[in-house]
Design a protein around this motif. Structure first.
Motif, PDB file in Angstrom:
ATOM      1  N   ASN A  94     111.593  21.867  14.960  1.00  0.00           N
ATOM      2  CA  ASN A  94     111.703  20.409  14.761  1.00  0.00           C
ATOM      3  C   ASN A  94     111.730  20.012  13.286  1.00  0.00           C
ATOM      4  O   ASN A  94     111.728  18.837  12.962  1.00  0.00           O
ATOM      5  CB  ASN A  94     110.566  19.689  15.480  1.00  0.00           C
ATOM      6  N   GLY A  95     111.737  21.015  12.367  1.00  0.00           N
ATOM      7  CA  GLY A  95     111.813  20.728  10.938  1.00  0.00           C
ATOM      8  C   GLY A  95     110.460  20.672  10.241  1.00  0.00           C
ATOM      9  O   GLY A  95     110.399  20.529   9.021  1.00  0.00           O
ATOM     10  N   TYR A  96     109.358  20.804  10.981  1.00  0.00           N
ATOM     11  CA  TYR A  96     108.006  20.761  10.403  1.00  0.00           C
ATOM     12  C   TYR A  96     107.842  21.867   9.371  1.00  0.00           C
ATOM     13  O   TYR A  96     108.169  23.020   9.626  1.00  0.00           O
ATOM     14  CB  TYR A  96     106.980  20.925  11.522  1.00  0.00           C
ATOM     15  N   GLN A  97     107.336  21.490   8.189  1.00  0.00           N
ATOM     16  CA  GLN A  97     107.067  22.453   7.128  1.00  0.00           C
ATOM     17  C   GLN A  97     105.665  22.236   6.586  1.00  0.00           C
ATOM     18  O   GLN A  97     105.300  21.110   6.227  1.00  0.00           O
ATOM     19  CB  GLN A  97     108.080  22.312   5.993  1.00  0.00           C
ATOM     20  N   SER A  98     104.887  23.300   6.540  1.00  0.00           N
ATOM     21  CA  SER A  98     103.518  23.215   6.060  1.00  0.00           C
ATOM     22  C   SER A  98     102.974  24.624   5.861  1.00  0.00           C
ATOM     23  O   SER A  98     103.548  25.589   6.343  1.00  0.00           O
ATOM     24  CB  SER A  98     102.663  22.465   7.091  1.00  0.00           C
ATOM     25  N   LEU A  99     101.872  24.711   5.145  1.00  0.00           N
ATOM     26  CA  LEU A  99     101.098  25.946   5.057  1.00  0.00           C
ATOM     27  C   LEU A  99      99.783  25.701   5.782  1.00  0.00           C
ATOM     28  O   LEU A  99      99.156  24.659   5.584  1.00  0.00           O
ATOM     29  CB  LEU A  99     100.816  26.306   3.598  1.00  0.00           C
ATOM     30  N   HIS A 100      99.377  26.627   6.623  1.00  0.00           N
ATOM     31  CA  HIS A 100      98.092  26.537   7.316  1.00  0.00           C
ATOM     32  C   HIS A 100      97.247  27.728   6.872  1.00  0.00           C
ATOM     33  O   HIS A 100      97.701  28.864   6.928  1.00  0.00           O
ATOM     34  CB  HIS A 100      98.269  26.589   8.831  1.00  0.00           C
ATOM     35  N   TYR A 101      96.039  27.437   6.457  1.00  0.00           N
ATOM     36  CA  TYR A 101      95.144  28.467   5.942  1.00  0.00           C
ATOM     37  C   TYR A 101      93.762  28.210   6.514  1.00  0.00           C
ATOM     38  O   TYR A 101      93.248  27.099   6.414  1.00  0.00           O
ATOM     39  CB  TYR A 101      95.116  28.375   4.405  1.00  0.00           C
ATOM     40  N   THR A 102      93.180  29.213   7.147  1.00  0.00           N
ATOM     41  CA  THR A 102      91.822  29.079   7.658  1.00  0.00           C
ATOM     42  C   THR A 102      90.901  29.939   6.807  1.00  0.00           C
ATOM     43  O   THR A 102      91.059  31.161   6.737  1.00  0.00           O
ATOM     44  CB  THR A 102      91.723  29.491   9.140  1.00  0.00           C
ATOM     45  N   ALA A 103      89.964  29.282   6.155  1.00  0.00           N
ATOM     46  CA  ALA A 103      89.014  29.962   5.276  1.00  0.00           C
ATOM     47  C   ALA A 103      87.663  30.069   5.975  1.00  0.00           C
ATOM     48  O   ALA A 103      87.420  29.437   7.004  1.00  0.00           O
ATOM     49  CB  ALA A 103      88.869  29.183   3.979  1.00  0.00           C
ATOM     50  N   SER A 104      86.803  30.864   5.392  1.00  0.00           N
ATOM     51  CA  SER A 104      85.423  30.956   5.840  1.00  0.00           C
ATOM     52  C   SER A 104      84.574  30.108   4.914  1.00  0.00           C
ATOM     53  O   SER A 104      84.616  30.285   3.706  1.00  0.00           O
ATOM     54  CB  SER A 104      84.932  32.405   5.793  1.00  0.00           C
ATOM     55  N   LEU A 105      83.834  29.207   5.484  1.00  0.00           N
ATOM     56  CA  LEU A 105      82.974  28.320   4.705  1.00  0.00           C
ATOM     57  C   LEU A 105      81.534  28.566   5.146  1.00  0.00           C
ATOM     58  O   LEU A 105      81.224  28.485   6.335  1.00  0.00           O
ATOM     59  CB  LEU A 105      83.379  26.869   4.962  1.00  0.00           C
ATOM     60  N   MET A 106      80.677  28.911   4.209  1.00  0.00           N
ATOM     61  CA  MET A 106      79.272  29.146   4.531  1.00  0.00           C
ATOM     62  C   MET A 106      78.491  27.842   4.373  1.00  0.00           C
ATOM     63  O   MET A 106      78.517  27.226   3.315  1.00  0.00           O
ATOM     64  CB  MET A 106      78.672  30.224   3.627  1.00  0.00           C
ATOM     65  N   ILE A 107      77.845  27.430   5.445  1.00  0.00           N
ATOM     66  CA  ILE A 107      76.955  26.273   5.434  1.00  0.00           C
ATOM     67  C   ILE A 107      75.604  26.780   5.907  1.00  0.00           C
ATOM     68  O   ILE A 107      75.449  27.159   7.065  1.00  0.00           O
ATOM     69  CB  ILE A 107      77.475  25.137   6.333  1.00  0.00           C
ATOM     70  N   GLY A 108      74.656  26.810   4.973  1.00  0.00           N
ATOM     71  CA  GLY A 108      73.380  27.449   5.277  1.00  0.00           C
ATOM     72  C   GLY A 108      73.631  28.932   5.460  1.00  0.00           C
ATOM     73  O   GLY A 108      74.252  29.586   4.634  1.00  0.00           O
ATOM     74  N   ARG A 109      73.181  29.459   6.594  1.00  0.00           N
ATOM     75  CA  ARG A 109      73.427  30.871   6.897  1.00  0.00           C
ATOM     76  C   ARG A 109      74.524  31.039   7.943  1.00  0.00           C
ATOM     77  O   ARG A 109      74.701  32.113   8.482  1.00  0.00           O
ATOM     78  CB  ARG A 109      72.140  31.537   7.372  1.00  0.00           C
ATOM     79  N   ASN A 110      75.235  29.955   8.221  1.00  0.00           N
ATOM     80  CA  ASN A 110      76.275  29.998   9.239  1.00  0.00           C
ATOM     81  C   ASN A 110      77.664  29.971   8.623  1.00  0.00           C
ATOM     82  O   ASN A 110      77.919  29.231   7.680  1.00  0.00           O
ATOM     83  CB  ASN A 110      76.136  28.797  10.189  1.00  0.00           C
ATOM     84  N   GLU A 111      78.549  30.783   9.180  1.00  0.00           N
ATOM     85  CA  GLU A 111      79.939  30.803   8.748  1.00  0.00           C
ATOM     86  C   GLU A 111      80.749  29.861   9.644  1.00  0.00           C
ATOM     87  O   GLU A 111      80.643  29.913  10.863  1.00  0.00           O
ATOM     88  CB  GLU A 111      80.502  32.221   8.849  1.00  0.00           C
ATOM     89  N   TRP A 112      81.519  28.981   9.016  1.00  0.00           N
ATOM     90  CA  TRP A 112      82.332  28.006   9.738  1.00  0.00           C
ATOM     91  C   TRP A 112      83.786  28.194   9.373  1.00  0.00           C
ATOM     92  O   TRP A 112      84.111  28.440   8.217  1.00  0.00           O
ATOM     93  CB  TRP A 112      81.921  26.590   9.340  1.00  0.00           C
ATOM     94  N   PRO A 113      84.707  28.026  10.347  1.00  0.00           N
ATOM     95  CA  PRO A 113      86.115  28.014   9.983  1.00  0.00           C
ATOM     96  C   PRO A 113      86.448  26.706   9.276  1.00  0.00           C
ATOM     97  O   PRO A 113      85.961  25.642   9.648  1.00  0.00           O
ATOM     98  CB  PRO A 113      86.838  28.114  11.341  1.00  0.00           C
ATOM     99  N   PHE A 114      87.240  26.796   8.241  1.00  0.00           N
ATOM    100  CA  PHE A 114      87.615  25.642   7.421  1.00  0.00           C
ATOM    101  C   PHE A 114      89.135  25.674   7.285  1.00  0.00           C
ATOM    102  O   PHE A 114      89.676  26.556   6.635  1.00  0.00           O
ATOM    103  CB  PHE A 114      86.915  25.745   6.065  1.00  0.00           C
ATOM    104  N   GLU A 115      89.815  24.753   7.949  1.00  0.00           N
ATOM    105  CA  GLU A 115      91.272  24.769   7.956  1.00  0.00           C
ATOM    106  C   GLU A 115      91.841  23.880   6.861  1.00  0.00           C
ATOM    107  O   GLU A 115      91.404  22.738   6.693  1.00  0.00           O
ATOM    108  CB  GLU A 115      91.820  24.309   9.307  1.00  0.00           C
ATOM    109  N   VAL A 116      92.812  24.423   6.142  1.00  0.00           N
ATOM    110  CA  VAL A 116      93.512  23.657   5.104  1.00  0.00           C
ATOM    111  C   VAL A 116      94.991  23.642   5.474  1.00  0.00           C
ATOM    112  O   VAL A 116      95.560  24.676   5.796  1.00  0.00           O
ATOM    113  CB  VAL A 116      93.330  24.296   3.714  1.00  0.00           C
TER     114      VAL A 116
END
Length: 126
Positions: free
Chosen positions: A103-125
């Motif tokens: 459909n012409g959509y253009q983007s970069l998707h990146y999922t990082a690891s973000l530490m909050i306290g002692r927990n790892e969270w997915p962080f999407e950019v």
């Protein structure tokens, strides 16, 4: 200039909330009070969307050059982000600029690891 799109952020939050509520409602007939679900199951519970709109450097610059600079800015932003936040093991970066959707959509998707306290969270950019 960065602009925050509250309506899009609010819609995304409400969408995630509906998904979780649907999960809770369909949890083998259990009541909501007995169901356990983690917000970590929502892959973009913590997300950042960056939108670039380059301005022409001169009146003679053509649109193709302008779009090329916008794409280069996206790759540069991804480099800066990946230097700060390591890629998550959950997902590989997706390059919809190099490989646009039908459909012409253009983007970069990146999922990082973000530490909050002692927990790892997915962080999407995007």
């Amino acid at each position: 200039m960065l602009r925050y799109r509250w309506d899009a952020a609010k819609a995304k939050t409400e969408s995630a909330k509906r998904v979780m509520e649907d999960d809770l409602d369909s949890n083998d007939g259990n009541s909501r009070s007995n169901a356990m679900i983690s917000i970590k199951l929502v892959p973009d519970a913590i997300a950042l969307r960056v939108i670039f709109r380059a301005m022409k450097m001169s009146a003679s610059e053509d649109d193709e050059s302008l779009r090329t600079r916008e794409k280069m800015l996206c790759y540069y932003a991804l480099k800066l982000i990946s230097d700060v936040w390591p890629v998550s093991n959950a997902n590989c970066p997706k390059d919809y600029i190099k490989n646009p959707k039908p459909n012409g959509y253009q983007s970069l998707h990146y999922t990082a690891s973000l530490m909050i306290g002692r927990n790892e969270w997915p962080f999407e950019v995007q």
